[in-house]
Design a protein around this motif. Sequence first.
Motif, short mmCIF file in Angstrom:
data_model
loop_
_atom_site.label_atom_id
_atom_site.label_comp_id
_atom_site.label_asym_id
_atom_site.label_seq_id
_atom_site.Cartn_x
_atom_site.Cartn_y
_atom_site.Cartn_z
N ARG A 195 0.83 -1.20 0.00
CA ARG A 195 0.00 0.00 0.00
C ARG A 195 0.86 1.26 0.00
O ARG A 195 1.97 1.27 0.53
CB ARG A 195 -0.93 0.01 1.23
N ASP A 199 -3.54 3.89 -2.06
CA ASP A 199 -3.42 2.96 -3.19
C ASP A 199 -3.18 1.59 -2.58
O ASP A 199 -2.12 1.33 -2.00
CB ASP A 199 -2.25 3.38 -4.09
N SER A 200 -4.16 0.72 -2.69
CA SER A 200 -4.06 -0.59 -2.04
C SER A 200 -3.24 -1.60 -2.83
O SER A 200 -3.06 -2.74 -2.39
CB SER A 200 -5.46 -1.16 -1.80
N GLU A 259 -7.53 -6.17 -2.36
CA GLU A 259 -8.90 -5.70 -2.47
C GLU A 259 -9.17 -4.58 -1.46
O GLU A 259 -8.67 -4.62 -0.34
CB GLU A 259 -9.88 -6.84 -2.24
N THR A 260 -9.95 -3.60 -1.87
CA THR A 260 -10.28 -2.49 -0.97
C THR A 260 -11.48 -2.80 -0.09
O THR A 260 -11.70 -2.13 0.93
CB THR A 260 -10.59 -1.22 -1.79
N HIS A 312 -11.26 1.23 -7.02
CA HIS A 312 -10.22 0.23 -6.80
C HIS A 312 -9.10 0.35 -7.84
O HIS A 312 -9.39 0.48 -9.03
CB HIS A 312 -10.83 -1.18 -6.87
N PRO A 313 -7.83 0.35 -7.41
CA PRO A 313 -7.33 0.09 -6.06
C PRO A 313 -7.16 1.35 -5.20
O PRO A 313 -6.46 1.30 -4.20
CB PRO A 313 -5.97 -0.54 -6.33
#
Length: 308
Positions: free
Chosen positions: A25, A42-43, A47-48, A73-74
Amino acid sequence: MSDPLDGTRWADWTATPIAGDASARSYTRLVGPNDETVVVMDSGPVETAPFCDIARYLTDNGFCAPQVLLNRHPHLVLSDLGTVDVAHALDAGEDPSVLYAAATGVLIHLRGLTPPPLPKLTPEVAGDMVRITAEHYAPDADGDLLATTMQDHMARLAPDPTTLALRDYHVENLIWRPSKEGLSRIGLLDFQDAFIAPEGYDLVSLLRDIRRPVPEEIVTEMTQRYCAATSHDAQAFAPQLACLGAQRNLRILGVFARLIRLDGKPKYTALMPRVWDNLMLDLKHPAMTDLRNTVLSQLPPPDKAGFA
């Protein structure tokens, strides 16, 4: 590739990177008119949805977690809880008893809630989670022995996953909001990996911090505060805390070893001695003798394992 903020009110705000964590992240603070701010997470490949679900659960139950303002997403656009975390407040000289008491108060309140449906840290899962240590920290170690010994201790000392654990509950992930009251004084971050754990998991995460020493008087004071508020006998609760602390730090040894050796992140080398020291502290408890003997027979200290 289009900008994830195209067409939003934040599209032309000024961006400033925020220091990230050990995950994939990344975070950016955006500053707009009248110094209004939001945070973009920003993952990466993760998954968010878990973050959004847990954030909603926390805010619905009176905790201070970010509001999800946009989910593309993301990328998530989040409300900004503040710029000063508890670690910086400690470094600035604020009273550790006040800061740690506020953080412990969050855990006391969490303990009284029915947790959401999430994976559980059962004894079997806890044992499997430390196999990474044999794989990456000490490749000659017996991973099966390490896992089964850890599982046996969890089954005896911390068998029941009943409490929501935010999992990375330490002072760098807690925003200090001294002008607020009650639960709003602590802003919660980095909880997307939360699970249901035996009670005390986040307490040992807070008090056996791998990033900074926590004075033993604070450890004792906060443990007693937690036990008094939750009707635990501190002496009877101690084996469970020691077991959870040992499980956490055994796994962290493996995670950090993987980050160093496979991901090219040598900065984690400097943290290895404290992880080991915290592990040894918990393994001193008389209830942990068998795990202590297994660890010392299978795992060298960091300097002898090549992490110096």
